[in-house]
Design a protein around this motif. Structure first.
Motif, PDB file in Angstrom:
ATOM      1  N   HIS A  88     -26.570  -0.777   2.518  1.00  0.00           N
ATOM      2  CA  HIS A  88     -27.233   0.111   3.462  1.00  0.00           C
ATOM      3  C   HIS A  88     -26.478   1.434   3.550  1.00  0.00           C
ATOM      4  O   HIS A  88     -25.252   1.450   3.614  1.00  0.00           O
ATOM      5  CB  HIS A  88     -27.307  -0.528   4.849  1.00  0.00           C
ATOM      6  N   PHE A  89     -27.234   2.541   3.577  1.00  0.00           N
ATOM      7  CA  PHE A  89     -26.618   3.866   3.627  1.00  0.00           C
ATOM      8  C   PHE A  89     -27.272   4.678   4.743  1.00  0.00           C
ATOM      9  O   PHE A  89     -28.497   4.758   4.815  1.00  0.00           O
ATOM     10  CB  PHE A  89     -26.764   4.591   2.294  1.00  0.00           C
ATOM     11  N   ALA A  90     -26.439   5.247   5.607  1.00  0.00           N
ATOM     12  CA  ALA A  90     -26.921   6.132   6.662  1.00  0.00           C
ATOM     13  C   ALA A  90     -26.958   7.554   6.115  1.00  0.00           C
ATOM     14  O   ALA A  90     -25.953   8.052   5.607  1.00  0.00           O
ATOM     15  CB  ALA A  90     -26.011   6.038   7.874  1.00  0.00           C
ATOM     16  N   LEU A  91     -28.109   8.210   6.184  1.00  0.00           N
ATOM     17  CA  LEU A  91     -28.311   9.505   5.530  1.00  0.00           C
ATOM     18  C   LEU A  91     -28.237  10.679   6.494  1.00  0.00           C
ATOM     19  O   LEU A  91     -27.494  11.623   6.265  1.00  0.00           O
ATOM     20  CB  LEU A  91     -29.654   9.501   4.800  1.00  0.00           C
ATOM     21  N   PHE A  92     -29.032  10.648   7.581  1.00  0.00           N
ATOM     22  CA  PHE A  92     -29.078  11.761   8.524  1.00  0.00           C
ATOM     23  C   PHE A  92     -29.312  11.233   9.928  1.00  0.00           C
ATOM     24  O   PHE A  92     -29.894  10.162  10.112  1.00  0.00           O
ATOM     25  CB  PHE A  92     -30.195  12.749   8.162  1.00  0.00           C
TER      26      PHE A  92
ATOM     27  N   ILE B 267     -31.281   7.287  13.364  1.00  0.00           N
ATOM     28  CA  ILE B 267     -30.592   7.476  12.090  1.00  0.00           C
ATOM     29  C   ILE B 267     -31.554   7.145  10.945  1.00  0.00           C
ATOM     30  O   ILE B 267     -32.215   6.103  10.963  1.00  0.00           O
ATOM     31  CB  ILE B 267     -29.355   6.558  11.968  1.00  0.00           C
ATOM     32  N   LEU B 268     -31.667   8.053   9.961  1.00  0.00           N
ATOM     33  CA  LEU B 268     -32.426   7.772   8.741  1.00  0.00           C
ATOM     34  C   LEU B 268     -31.531   6.996   7.792  1.00  0.00           C
ATOM     35  O   LEU B 268     -30.428   7.440   7.463  1.00  0.00           O
ATOM     36  CB  LEU B 268     -32.876   9.078   8.092  1.00  0.00           C
ATOM     37  N   MET B 269     -31.997   5.843   7.319  1.00  0.00           N
ATOM     38  CA  MET B 269     -31.191   4.975   6.482  1.00  0.00           C
ATOM     39  C   MET B 269     -31.962   4.538   5.244  1.00  0.00           C
ATOM     40  O   MET B 269     -33.194   4.590   5.197  1.00  0.00           O
ATOM     41  CB  MET B 269     -30.732   3.742   7.277  1.00  0.00           C
ATOM     42  N   SER B 270     -31.208   4.100   4.235  1.00  0.00           N
ATOM     43  CA  SER B 270     -31.829   3.531   3.038  1.00  0.00           C
ATOM     44  C   SER B 270     -31.194   2.185   2.732  1.00  0.00           C
ATOM     45  O   SER B 270     -30.049   1.917   3.113  1.00  0.00           O
ATOM     46  CB  SER B 270     -31.666   4.469   1.837  1.00  0.00           C
TER      47      SER B 270
END
Length: 374
Positions: free
Chosen positions: A264-268, A276-279
Protein backbone atom coordinates in the motif's frame (compact mmCIF):
# COMPACT_ATOMS: atom_id res chain seq x y z
CA UNK A 1 7.41 23.16 -30.47
CA UNK A 2 4.66 25.18 -28.81
CA UNK A 3 2.49 23.74 -26.08
CA UNK A 4 -1.10 24.92 -25.63
CA UNK A 5 -2.00 26.28 -22.21
CA UNK A 6 -5.42 25.23 -21.00
CA UNK A 7 -7.75 25.65 -18.06
CA UNK A 8 -10.43 22.96 -18.02
CA UNK A 9 -13.64 23.71 -16.11
CA UNK A 10 -15.89 20.81 -15.27
CA UNK A 11 -19.07 22.03 -13.56
CA UNK A 12 -21.36 19.27 -12.38
CA UNK A 13 -24.23 20.63 -14.45
CA UNK A 14 -22.44 21.16 -17.77
CA UNK A 15 -20.02 19.48 -20.13
CA UNK A 16 -16.33 20.24 -19.50
CA UNK A 17 -15.12 23.43 -21.15
CA UNK A 18 -11.58 24.27 -22.23
CA UNK A 19 -10.02 27.72 -22.28
CA UNK A 20 -6.71 28.55 -23.95
CA UNK A 21 -4.92 31.28 -21.96
CA UNK A 22 -3.49 32.77 -25.15
CA UNK A 23 0.31 32.82 -25.27
CA UNK A 24 2.07 34.30 -28.35
CA UNK A 25 2.21 32.30 -31.58
CA UNK A 26 5.33 30.16 -31.86
CA UNK A 27 5.94 30.11 -28.09
CA UNK A 28 6.73 27.03 -26.05
CA UNK A 29 4.59 27.57 -22.96
CA UNK A 30 3.47 25.92 -19.74
CA UNK A 31 1.38 26.55 -16.63
CA UNK A 32 2.87 26.13 -13.16
CA UNK A 33 0.09 26.84 -10.66
CA UNK A 34 -3.40 28.20 -10.16
CA UNK A 35 -5.13 29.66 -7.12
CA UNK A 36 -7.69 27.89 -4.95
CA UNK A 37 -10.73 28.66 -7.11
CA UNK A 38 -9.02 28.45 -10.52
CA UNK A 39 -9.56 32.13 -11.40
CA UNK A 40 -5.81 32.95 -11.58
CA UNK A 41 -3.09 30.93 -13.34
CA UNK A 42 0.70 31.29 -13.25
CA UNK A 43 2.80 30.27 -16.23
CA UNK A 44 5.73 30.98 -18.52
CA UNK A 45 6.53 30.99 -22.21
CA UNK A 46 9.66 31.12 -24.34
CA UNK A 47 10.13 32.01 -28.01
CA UNK A 48 13.26 30.48 -29.52
CA UNK A 49 16.39 31.50 -27.59
CA UNK A 50 14.76 34.57 -26.04
CA UNK A 51 14.53 34.81 -22.22
CA UNK A 52 11.62 33.03 -20.58
CA UNK A 53 8.67 35.31 -19.82
CA UNK A 54 6.81 34.68 -16.55
CA UNK A 55 3.13 35.66 -16.52
CA UNK A 56 -0.11 35.60 -14.59
CA UNK A 57 -3.50 35.08 -16.25
CA UNK A 58 -7.12 35.81 -15.42
CA UNK A 59 -10.14 35.51 -17.68
CA UNK A 60 -11.00 39.22 -17.49
CA UNK A 61 -7.47 40.69 -17.75
CA UNK A 62 -5.81 37.99 -19.84
CA UNK A 63 -2.06 37.36 -19.81
CA UNK A 64 0.18 39.82 -17.90
CA UNK A 65 4.02 39.53 -17.77
CA UNK A 66 5.69 39.75 -14.34
CA UNK A 67 8.52 42.21 -13.68
CA UNK A 68 11.96 41.00 -14.78
CA UNK A 69 13.77 44.35 -14.45
CA UNK A 70 17.51 43.87 -13.85
CA UNK A 71 17.19 40.07 -13.98
CA UNK A 72 18.60 37.70 -16.56
CA UNK A 73 16.01 35.14 -15.46
CA UNK A 74 12.96 35.03 -13.20
CA UNK A 75 11.27 31.90 -11.94
CA UNK A 76 8.06 31.48 -9.95
CA UNK A 77 6.05 28.33 -9.42
CA UNK A 78 3.61 29.11 -6.60
CA UNK A 79 0.60 31.40 -6.21
CA UNK A 80 -0.99 32.62 -3.00
CA UNK A 81 -4.35 30.98 -2.25
CA UNK A 82 -6.22 34.04 -3.53
CA UNK A 83 -3.95 34.35 -6.58
CA UNK A 84 -2.87 37.95 -5.88
CA UNK A 85 0.81 37.11 -5.39
CA UNK A 86 3.40 34.70 -6.84
CA UNK A 87 6.57 33.39 -5.16
CA UNK A 88 9.90 32.37 -6.68
CA UNK A 89 13.32 33.90 -7.40
CA UNK A 90 15.20 36.18 -9.79
CA UNK A 91 18.74 35.75 -11.13
CA UNK A 92 21.03 38.59 -12.17
CA UNK A 93 23.30 36.18 -14.06
CA UNK A 94 22.62 32.76 -15.61
CA UNK A 95 24.02 30.46 -14.41
CA UNK A 96 24.27 32.05 -10.99
CA UNK A 97 22.64 32.33 -7.55
CA UNK A 98 19.03 33.41 -7.23
CA UNK A 99 17.33 35.84 -4.87
CA UNK A 100 13.93 35.02 -3.40
CA UNK A 101 11.18 37.26 -4.74
CA UNK A 102 7.42 37.76 -4.74
CA UNK A 103 5.31 39.39 -7.45
CA UNK A 104 1.95 41.10 -7.55
CA UNK A 105 -0.06 39.25 -10.19
CA UNK A 106 -2.19 42.36 -10.74
CA UNK A 107 0.57 44.93 -11.38
CA UNK A 108 3.44 42.53 -12.10
CA UNK A 109 5.64 44.41 -9.58
CA UNK A 110 8.48 42.41 -7.97
CA UNK A 111 9.74 42.55 -4.37
CA UNK A 112 13.19 41.03 -3.80
CA UNK A 113 13.49 39.42 -0.36
CA UNK A 114 17.26 39.57 0.21
CA UNK A 115 19.16 36.88 2.10
CA UNK A 116 19.63 35.39 5.55
CA UNK A 117 21.59 37.59 7.97
CA UNK A 118 25.22 36.69 7.32
CA UNK A 119 24.19 34.19 4.66
CA UNK A 120 25.18 33.82 1.03
CA UNK A 121 23.05 35.46 -1.71
CA UNK A 122 21.13 32.40 -2.86
CA UNK A 123 17.44 31.87 -2.03
CA UNK A 124 14.02 31.02 -3.44
CA UNK A 125 10.51 31.61 -2.05
CA UNK A 126 8.07 28.69 -2.14
CA UNK A 127 5.08 30.29 -0.36
CA UNK A 128 3.50 33.74 -0.20
CA UNK A 129 0.53 34.80 1.92
CA UNK A 130 -2.68 36.29 0.53
CA UNK A 131 -1.60 39.81 1.52
CA UNK A 132 1.99 39.44 0.25
CA UNK A 133 3.37 40.27 3.70
CA UNK A 134 4.80 36.81 4.51
CA UNK A 135 6.90 34.38 2.47
CA UNK A 136 8.71 31.13 3.22
CA UNK A 137 11.35 29.24 1.28
CA UNK A 138 14.95 28.06 1.09
CA UNK A 139 18.11 30.13 1.51
CA UNK A 140 21.83 29.51 1.99
CA UNK A 141 23.80 30.16 5.18
CA UNK A 142 27.36 31.48 5.47
CA UNK A 143 28.80 27.98 5.03
CA UNK A 144 26.80 27.39 1.81
CA UNK A 145 24.37 24.99 3.51
CA UNK A 146 20.60 25.03 2.74
CA UNK A 147 18.40 26.61 5.40
CA UNK A 148 14.64 27.20 5.48
CA UNK A 149 13.50 30.80 6.04
CA UNK A 150 10.50 32.95 6.83
CA UNK A 151 10.32 36.51 5.49
CA UNK A 152 8.01 39.29 6.62
CA UNK A 153 7.74 42.89 5.53
CA UNK A 154 8.44 43.97 9.11
CA UNK A 155 11.32 41.65 10.00
CA UNK A 156 12.95 40.63 6.74
CA UNK A 157 14.37 37.13 6.22
CA UNK A 158 14.90 34.91 9.29
CA UNK A 159 15.92 31.26 9.70
CA UNK A 160 13.34 28.70 10.85
CA UNK A 161 16.02 27.12 13.05
CA UNK A 162 17.78 23.76 12.82
CA UNK A 163 18.10 20.31 14.43
CA UNK A 164 21.85 20.72 14.90
CA UNK A 165 22.98 21.18 11.31
CA UNK A 166 21.89 24.08 9.10
CA UNK A 167 20.35 21.66 6.57
CA UNK A 168 16.60 22.32 6.80
CA UNK A 169 14.08 21.94 3.98
CA UNK A 170 10.42 22.90 3.49
CA UNK A 171 8.08 20.48 1.71
CA UNK A 172 4.69 22.04 2.43
CA UNK A 173 3.18 25.11 4.13
CA UNK A 174 -0.28 25.70 5.54
CA UNK A 175 -2.72 28.30 4.30
CA UNK A 176 -1.49 31.35 6.25
CA UNK A 177 2.21 30.47 6.54
CA UNK A 178 2.09 29.84 10.30
CA UNK A 179 3.07 26.15 9.90
CA UNK A 180 5.73 24.58 7.65
CA UNK A 181 6.75 20.93 7.40
CA UNK A 182 9.70 19.18 5.81
CA UNK A 183 12.88 17.69 7.15
CA UNK A 184 16.20 18.54 8.73
CA UNK A 185 19.45 16.84 9.69
CA UNK A 186 21.48 16.71 12.89
CA UNK A 187 24.79 16.71 11.01
CA UNK A 188 25.61 17.96 7.48
CA UNK A 189 24.53 15.39 4.87
CA UNK A 190 23.02 13.32 7.72
CA UNK A 191 19.82 11.22 7.62
CA UNK A 192 16.58 13.10 7.07
CA UNK A 193 14.36 13.72 10.10
CA UNK A 194 10.72 14.75 9.60
CA UNK A 195 10.01 18.20 11.03
CA UNK A 196 7.14 20.49 11.98
CA UNK A 197 7.65 24.25 12.37
CA UNK A 198 5.13 26.70 13.76
CA UNK A 199 5.15 30.30 14.93
CA UNK A 200 4.21 29.17 18.42
CA UNK A 201 6.45 26.12 18.78
CA UNK A 202 9.42 26.69 16.46
CA UNK A 203 11.13 23.76 14.69
CA UNK A 204 10.37 20.34 16.15
CA UNK A 205 10.81 16.69 15.25
CA UNK A 206 7.58 14.84 14.38
CA UNK A 207 6.86 12.80 17.56
CA UNK A 208 5.73 9.21 17.74
CA UNK A 209 7.88 7.68 15.00
CA UNK A 210 9.56 4.43 16.14
CA UNK A 211 13.32 4.50 16.86
CA UNK A 212 15.35 4.19 13.67
CA UNK A 213 12.50 5.28 11.43
CA UNK A 214 12.88 8.84 12.70
CA UNK A 215 16.35 8.89 11.16
CA UNK A 216 14.98 8.48 7.65
CA UNK A 217 11.74 10.41 7.35
CA UNK A 218 10.23 13.39 5.55
CA UNK A 219 7.11 15.46 6.24
CA UNK A 220 5.54 15.92 2.78
CA UNK A 221 2.23 17.73 3.20
CA UNK A 222 0.42 19.79 5.82
CA UNK A 223 -3.29 20.58 5.96
CA UNK A 224 -4.54 24.10 5.33
CA UNK A 225 -5.11 24.75 9.03
CA UNK A 226 -1.71 23.30 9.98
CA UNK A 227 -3.15 20.51 12.11
CA UNK A 228 -2.47 17.38 10.03
CA UNK A 229 0.90 16.29 8.61
CA UNK A 230 1.43 13.51 6.09
CA UNK A 231 4.88 12.09 5.36
CA UNK A 232 7.07 9.17 4.44
CA UNK A 233 9.52 6.98 6.31
CA UNK A 234 12.18 4.74 4.88
CA UNK A 235 11.08 1.38 3.49
CA UNK A 236 14.30 -0.06 4.95
CA UNK A 237 12.54 -0.35 8.31
CA UNK A 238 9.72 -2.80 9.19
CA UNK A 239 7.50 0.19 10.01
CA UNK A 240 8.38 2.03 6.80
CA UNK A 241 5.84 3.59 4.50
CA UNK A 242 3.86 6.66 5.55
CA UNK A 243 2.90 8.46 8.73
CA UNK A 244 -0.06 10.69 9.62
CA UNK A 245 0.44 13.18 12.42
CA UNK A 246 -2.18 15.19 14.32
CA UNK A 247 -0.35 18.24 15.70
CA UNK A 248 -3.29 19.26 17.90
CA UNK A 249 -3.50 15.91 19.70
CA UNK A 250 0.20 15.10 19.35
CA UNK A 251 -0.53 11.65 17.92
CA UNK A 252 1.25 9.92 15.02
CA UNK A 253 -0.19 7.00 13.06
CA UNK A 254 2.25 4.84 11.06
CA UNK A 255 1.37 2.72 8.04
CA UNK A 256 1.68 -0.51 10.01
CA UNK A 257 -0.43 0.81 12.88
CA UNK A 258 -3.11 1.83 10.37
CA UNK A 259 -3.33 -1.77 9.18
CA UNK A 260 -1.78 -1.33 5.73
CA UNK A 261 0.89 -3.61 4.29
CA UNK A 262 4.01 -3.08 2.23
CA UNK A 263 1.98 -3.07 -1.02
CA UNK A 264 0.00 0.00 0.00
CA UNK A 265 1.26 3.47 -0.92
CA UNK A 266 -0.04 6.82 0.32
CA UNK A 267 0.15 9.34 -2.54
CA UNK A 268 -1.52 12.65 -1.59
CA UNK A 269 -3.49 14.24 1.25
CA UNK A 270 -6.46 16.54 0.77
CA UNK A 271 -5.92 20.10 1.96
CA UNK A 272 -8.37 19.65 4.83
CA UNK A 273 -6.19 16.76 6.01
CA UNK A 274 -9.07 14.30 6.32
CA UNK A 275 -8.60 12.14 3.19
CA UNK A 276 -5.57 10.28 1.79
CA UNK A 277 -5.30 9.06 -1.83
CA UNK A 278 -3.74 5.59 -1.78
CA UNK A 279 -2.82 2.79 -4.15
CA UNK A 280 -2.64 -0.98 -3.69
CA UNK A 281 -0.07 -2.84 -5.80
CA UNK A 282 -1.03 -6.26 -4.46
CA UNK A 283 -3.91 -6.26 -6.94
CA UNK A 284 -3.47 -6.76 -10.68
CA UNK A 285 -3.94 -4.21 -12.07
CA UNK A 286 -3.01 -1.64 -9.40
CA UNK A 287 -6.04 -0.15 -7.66
CA UNK A 288 -6.63 3.29 -6.15
CA UNK A 289 -8.77 4.18 -3.15
CA UNK A 290 -9.42 6.97 -0.64
CA UNK A 291 -8.75 6.46 3.08
CA UNK A 292 -10.10 8.53 5.97
CA UNK A 293 -7.68 8.25 8.92
CA UNK A 294 -10.22 9.48 11.48
CA UNK A 295 -12.70 6.67 10.78
CA UNK A 296 -10.66 4.10 8.83
CA UNK A 297 -13.26 4.21 6.04
CA UNK A 298 -12.13 3.52 2.45
CA UNK A 299 -13.72 4.40 -0.91
CA UNK A 300 -12.75 2.59 -4.11
CA UNK A 301 -11.74 4.98 -6.91
CA UNK A 302 -10.38 2.89 -9.77
CA UNK A 303 -9.56 -0.77 -10.35
CA UNK A 304 -9.25 -0.64 -14.14
CA UNK A 305 -5.48 -0.20 -14.42
CA UNK A 306 -6.10 2.36 -17.18
CA UNK A 307 -5.36 5.54 -15.19
CA UNK A 308 -2.88 7.17 -12.84
CA UNK A 309 -4.25 9.58 -10.23
CA UNK A 310 -2.04 12.39 -9.06
CA UNK A 311 -4.08 15.26 -7.53
CA UNK A 312 -6.84 15.48 -4.90
CA UNK A 313 -9.27 18.34 -4.20
CA UNK A 314 -9.34 20.20 -0.90
CA UNK A 315 -12.11 18.11 0.63
CA UNK A 316 -11.13 14.82 -1.03
CA UNK A 317 -14.29 14.64 -3.15
CA UNK A 318 -12.53 14.87 -6.55
CA UNK A 319 -9.32 13.61 -8.16
CA UNK A 320 -7.51 14.48 -11.38
CA UNK A 321 -5.34 12.05 -13.28
CA UNK A 322 -4.30 10.68 -16.65
CA UNK A 323 -5.68 7.91 -18.87
CA UNK A 324 -2.78 5.73 -20.05
CA UNK A 325 -4.45 3.66 -22.79
CA UNK A 326 -2.46 4.59 -25.90
CA UNK A 327 -5.33 5.20 -28.30
CA UNK A 328 -7.30 7.30 -25.79
CA UNK A 329 -4.65 9.00 -23.65
CA UNK A 330 -5.78 12.14 -21.88
CA UNK A 331 -6.67 13.84 -18.60
CA UNK A 332 -9.45 12.42 -16.46
CA UNK A 333 -11.35 13.47 -13.36
CA UNK A 334 -13.04 11.35 -10.68
CA UNK A 335 -15.83 12.45 -8.38
CA UNK A 336 -17.76 10.44 -5.83
CA UNK A 337 -21.02 11.34 -7.56
CA UNK A 338 -20.00 10.95 -11.21
CA UNK A 339 -17.15 8.44 -11.26
CA UNK A 340 -14.43 8.71 -13.91
CA UNK A 341 -14.85 11.45 -16.54
CA UNK A 342 -12.64 12.14 -19.56
CA UNK A 343 -11.89 15.86 -20.02
CA UNK A 344 -12.11 17.83 -23.26
CA UNK A 345 -8.76 19.01 -24.66
CA UNK A 346 -7.38 21.29 -27.37
CA UNK A 347 -4.29 20.88 -29.54
CA UNK A 348 -2.14 17.78 -29.43
CA UNK A 349 -3.39 14.37 -28.40
CA UNK A 350 -1.20 13.98 -25.28
CA UNK A 351 -2.59 16.31 -22.57
CA UNK A 352 -1.15 16.23 -19.05
CA UNK A 353 -2.98 17.65 -16.03
CA UNK A 354 -1.15 19.52 -13.28
CA UNK A 355 -3.52 20.81 -10.60
CA UNK A 356 -7.13 20.66 -9.40
CA UNK A 357 -9.02 23.41 -7.57
CA UNK A 358 -10.28 23.20 -3.99
CA UNK A 359 -13.81 22.25 -5.07
CA UNK A 360 -12.66 19.93 -7.88
CA UNK A 361 -14.44 21.98 -10.56
CA UNK A 362 -11.32 23.13 -12.48
CA UNK A 363 -8.22 21.31 -13.71
CA UNK A 364 -5.12 23.00 -15.07
CA UNK A 365 -3.29 21.25 -17.92
CA UNK A 366 -1.34 21.65 -21.14
CA UNK A 367 -1.14 19.77 -24.42
CA UNK A 368 1.70 19.00 -26.81
CA UNK A 369 2.08 17.40 -30.24
CA UNK A 370 4.07 14.42 -28.96
CA UNK A 371 4.94 12.73 -25.65
CA UNK A 372 8.51 14.10 -25.94
CA UNK A 373 7.23 17.63 -25.45
CA UNK A 374 5.59 16.99 -22.08
Amino acid sequence: VAAALLVVSSPAVAAPQVQDVGTPAGAFSWLRDMNADGSVALGAYRIGSQPTVLFSWTEDLGLRPLDATGAAEINAGVLSANGLFAAGASRAVVPGPGEAAIWSTITGARTDLGQLPGGLPNSIASFVSDDGATALGQATDATNRPEAFRWTQAGGMQSLGSLGAPDTFISSINRDGSVAVGYGTMVPEGPRIATHWSLSGGLQVIPGLPPGVMASSTSRLVSGDGRYVFGNVSADFPTGGFFYHDALLGTTLTQAAAGFGANHFALFMSKDGLTILMSDTSTVPRSYFLWEPATGATTTVDQSGEHTWNRISEDGSALSGFRQVLATQGPVRWTASGGIERLVTLGGPFPSDMEITADGSTCLLYTSPSPRDH
